[in-house]
Scaffold this motif. Structure first.
Motif, mmCIF file in Angstrom:
data_model
loop_
_atom_site.group_PDB
_atom_site.id
_atom_site.type_symbol
_atom_site.label_atom_id
_atom_site.label_comp_id
_atom_site.label_asym_id
_atom_site.label_seq_id
_atom_site.Cartn_x
_atom_site.Cartn_y
_atom_site.Cartn_z
ATOM 1 N N MET A 176 -12.451 -92.468 -94.039
ATOM 2 C CA MET A 176 -12.015 -93.212 -92.794
ATOM 3 C C MET A 176 -12.931 -92.816 -91.609
ATOM 4 S SD MET A 176 -8.525 -93.666 -90.979
ATOM 5 C CE MET A 176 -8.252 -93.037 -89.370
ATOM 6 N N LYS A 177 -13.677 -93.861 -90.978
ATOM 7 C CA LYS A 177 -14.568 -93.608 -89.799
ATOM 8 C C LYS A 177 -13.876 -92.992 -88.688
ATOM 9 C CE LYS A 177 -18.452 -96.142 -89.261
ATOM 10 N NZ LYS A 177 -18.940 -97.436 -88.967
ATOM 11 N N GLN A 178 -14.383 -91.987 -87.998
ATOM 12 C CA GLN A 178 -13.877 -91.316 -86.627
ATOM 13 C C GLN A 178 -14.310 -92.065 -85.685
ATOM 14 O OE1 GLN A 178 -14.281 -87.316 -86.721
ATOM 15 N NE2 GLN A 178 -12.494 -86.764 -87.711
ATOM 16 N N GLN A 179 -13.641 -92.639 -84.478
ATOM 17 C CA GLN A 179 -14.011 -93.267 -83.392
ATOM 18 C C GLN A 179 -13.813 -92.307 -82.209
ATOM 19 O OE1 GLN A 179 -15.112 -96.191 -83.237
ATOM 20 N NE2 GLN A 179 -15.129 -96.441 -85.474
ATOM 21 N N PRO A 180 -14.508 -92.264 -81.438
ATOM 22 C CA PRO A 180 -14.499 -91.473 -80.304
ATOM 23 C C PRO A 180 -13.217 -91.745 -79.206
ATOM 24 C CG PRO A 180 -16.322 -93.032 -79.729
ATOM 25 C CD PRO A 180 -15.924 -93.159 -81.125
ATOM 26 N N ALA A 181 -12.699 -90.711 -78.630
ATOM 27 C CA ALA A 181 -11.512 -90.974 -78.001
ATOM 28 C C ALA A 181 -11.787 -92.177 -76.898
ATOM 29 C CB ALA A 181 -10.886 -89.751 -77.075
ATOM 30 N N PRO A 182 -10.734 -93.107 -76.583
ATOM 31 C CA PRO A 182 -11.161 -94.070 -75.495
ATOM 32 C C PRO A 182 -11.731 -93.501 -73.928
ATOM 33 C CG PRO A 182 -8.736 -94.238 -76.454
ATOM 34 C CD PRO A 182 -9.520 -92.648 -76.929
ATOM 35 N N SER A 183 -11.489 -92.588 -73.633
ATOM 36 C CA SER A 183 -12.193 -92.017 -72.350
ATOM 37 C C SER A 183 -13.427 -91.147 -72.610
ATOM 38 C CB SER A 183 -11.263 -90.912 -71.543
ATOM 39 O OG SER A 183 -11.066 -89.815 -72.497
ATOM 40 N N ALA A 184 -13.738 -90.977 -74.064
ATOM 41 C CA ALA A 184 -15.096 -90.307 -74.061
ATOM 42 C C ALA A 184 -16.208 -91.224 -74.267
ATOM 43 C CB ALA A 184 -14.881 -89.706 -75.639
ATOM 44 N N PRO A 185 -17.342 -90.916 -73.481
ATOM 45 C CA PRO A 185 -18.600 -91.620 -73.562
ATOM 46 C C PRO A 185 -19.196 -91.803 -74.904
ATOM 47 C CG PRO A 185 -19.058 -89.397 -72.683
ATOM 48 C CD PRO A 185 -17.583 -89.376 -72.905
ATOM 49 N N SER A 186 -19.674 -92.678 -75.142
ATOM 50 C CA SER A 186 -20.451 -92.871 -76.558
ATOM 51 C C SER A 186 -21.835 -92.467 -76.618
ATOM 52 C CB SER A 186 -20.364 -94.367 -76.945
ATOM 53 O OG SER A 186 -21.190 -95.138 -76.060
ATOM 54 N N ILE A 187 -22.561 -92.236 -75.513
ATOM 55 C CA ILE A 187 -23.722 -91.364 -75.500
ATOM 56 C C ILE A 187 -23.709 -90.619 -74.318
ATOM 57 C CG2 ILE A 187 -26.201 -91.519 -75.065
ATOM 58 C CD1 ILE A 187 -26.095 -94.423 -76.403
ATOM 59 N N SER A 188 -24.154 -89.457 -74.275
ATOM 60 C CA SER A 188 -24.261 -88.422 -73.199
ATOM 61 C C SER A 188 -25.551 -87.556 -73.166
ATOM 62 C CB SER A 188 -22.930 -87.342 -73.210
ATOM 63 O OG SER A 188 -21.792 -88.150 -72.902
ATOM 64 N N PRO A 189 -26.183 -87.493 -72.385
ATOM 65 C CA PRO A 189 -27.385 -86.649 -72.186
ATOM 66 C C PRO A 189 -26.691 -84.907 -72.605
ATOM 67 C CG PRO A 189 -27.083 -87.276 -69.987
ATOM 68 C CD PRO A 189 -26.134 -88.054 -71.062
ATOM 69 N N TYR A 190 -27.727 -84.297 -73.360
ATOM 70 C CA TYR A 190 -27.194 -82.764 -73.618
ATOM 71 C C TYR A 190 -28.643 -82.236 -72.973
ATOM 72 C CZ TYR A 190 -24.875 -79.175 -76.205
ATOM 73 O OH TYR A 190 -24.103 -77.968 -76.266
ATOM 74 N N LEU A 191 -28.361 -81.160 -72.001
ATOM 75 C CA LEU A 191 -29.489 -80.418 -71.311
ATOM 76 C C LEU A 191 -29.178 -78.914 -71.640
ATOM 77 C CD1 LEU A 191 -29.410 -82.216 -67.907
ATOM 78 C CD2 LEU A 191 -30.795 -82.883 -69.908
ATOM 79 N N PHE A 192 -30.285 -78.273 -71.768
ATOM 80 C CA PHE A 192 -30.442 -77.002 -72.023
ATOM 81 C C PHE A 192 -30.717 -76.168 -70.891
ATOM 82 C CE2 PHE A 192 -30.739 -79.483 -75.709
ATOM 83 C CZ PHE A 192 -29.723 -78.930 -76.595
ATOM 84 N N TYR A 193 -30.119 -74.862 -70.720
ATOM 85 C CA TYR A 193 -30.579 -73.896 -69.603
ATOM 86 C C TYR A 193 -30.625 -72.768 -69.983
ATOM 87 C CZ TYR A 193 -29.027 -78.222 -66.346
ATOM 88 O OH TYR A 193 -28.861 -79.103 -65.501
ATOM 89 N N LYS A 194 -31.637 -71.943 -69.556
ATOM 90 C CA LYS A 194 -31.594 -70.699 -69.577
ATOM 91 C C LYS A 194 -30.427 -69.733 -69.180
ATOM 92 C CE LYS A 194 -36.022 -69.875 -67.840
ATOM 93 N NZ LYS A 194 -36.924 -69.356 -67.288
ATOM 94 N N GLU A 195 -29.713 -70.547 -68.126
ATOM 95 C CA GLU A 195 -28.436 -69.789 -67.395
ATOM 96 C C GLU A 195 -27.603 -70.750 -67.417
ATOM 97 O OE1 GLU A 195 -28.881 -66.382 -64.674
ATOM 98 O OE2 GLU A 195 -31.081 -67.121 -64.634
ATOM 99 N N PRO A 196 -26.879 -71.255 -68.547
ATOM 100 C CA PRO A 196 -25.824 -72.541 -68.509
ATOM 101 C C PRO A 196 -24.775 -72.141 -67.372
ATOM 102 C CG PRO A 196 -26.048 -71.922 -70.703
ATOM 103 C CD PRO A 196 -26.772 -70.743 -69.754
ATOM 104 N N ALA A 197 -24.345 -71.089 -67.181
ATOM 105 C CA ALA A 197 -23.446 -70.947 -65.963
ATOM 106 C C ALA A 197 -24.009 -71.395 -64.717
ATOM 107 C CB ALA A 197 -22.610 -69.500 -65.838
ATOM 108 N N LYS A 198 -24.887 -70.819 -64.417
ATOM 109 C CA LYS A 198 -25.679 -70.988 -62.912
ATOM 110 C C LYS A 198 -25.821 -72.479 -63.130
ATOM 111 C CE LYS A 198 -27.474 -66.569 -61.969
ATOM 112 N NZ LYS A 198 -28.964 -66.034 -61.565
ATOM 113 N N GLY A 199 -26.727 -73.228 -64.159
ATOM 114 C CA GLY A 199 -26.796 -74.684 -64.165
ATOM 115 C C GLY A 199 -25.645 -75.334 -63.823
ATOM 116 N N PHE A 200 -24.541 -75.163 -64.621
ATOM 117 C CA PHE A 200 -23.234 -75.949 -64.398
ATOM 118 C C PHE A 200 -22.841 -75.916 -63.088
ATOM 119 C CE2 PHE A 200 -18.648 -76.506 -65.157
ATOM 120 C CZ PHE A 200 -18.938 -77.751 -65.715
#
Length: 135
Positions: free
Chosen positions: A1-25
């Protein structure tokens, strides 16, 4: 069975990488006004997190050289950017600038129907914020 994203979940999201994720966030929340959606920590360290505005979501994670995930600040050129629509682009610009965002260009009316500005976050990722122009 294919999984579908939750209704409120976006289908495409950028994923960015940080040396310090806590500070970036924290910067994304303060300077760009994103809303905290989720934070995953391991041993007290942020390993990934999600934030957004309205239906837009961005995910951030830990940059790790061993897996060839580098922060934008270590790349020779920007390869992508994040575009987000906001209610009042001029107010958003002022807030981001006051919070220390590096402004690439000030708000301007674009020929493609947006009023937009460009900024970089504290690790060099390029962001575009825009409002739709009305006729």
């Amino acid at each position: 069975m294919k999984q579908q994203p939750a209704p409120s979940a976006p289908s495409i999201s950028p994923y960015l990488f940080y040396k310090e994720p806590a500070k970036g966030f924290a910067f994304l929340l303060e300077a760009f006004g994103l809303e905290k959606r989720m934070v995953n920590e391991v041993d007290g360290q942020v390993v990934n997190a999600q934030a957004g505005i309205g239906p837009h979501t961005v995910i951030i994670g830990q940059a790790r050289a061993e897996t060839k995930l580098q922060p934008a600040s270590e790349l020779p050129a920007v390869h992508a950017g994040v575009m987000m629509t906001v209610e009042d682009v001029d107010a958003h610009y002022r807030h981001a600038k006051d919070a220390g965002a590096v402004i690439e260009y000030e708000p301007q009316d674009m020929p493609y129907g947006l009023r937009e500005y460009g900024a970089r976050d504290l690790e060099g990722n390029l962001w575009f914020f825009a409002s739709h122009l009305t006729s």
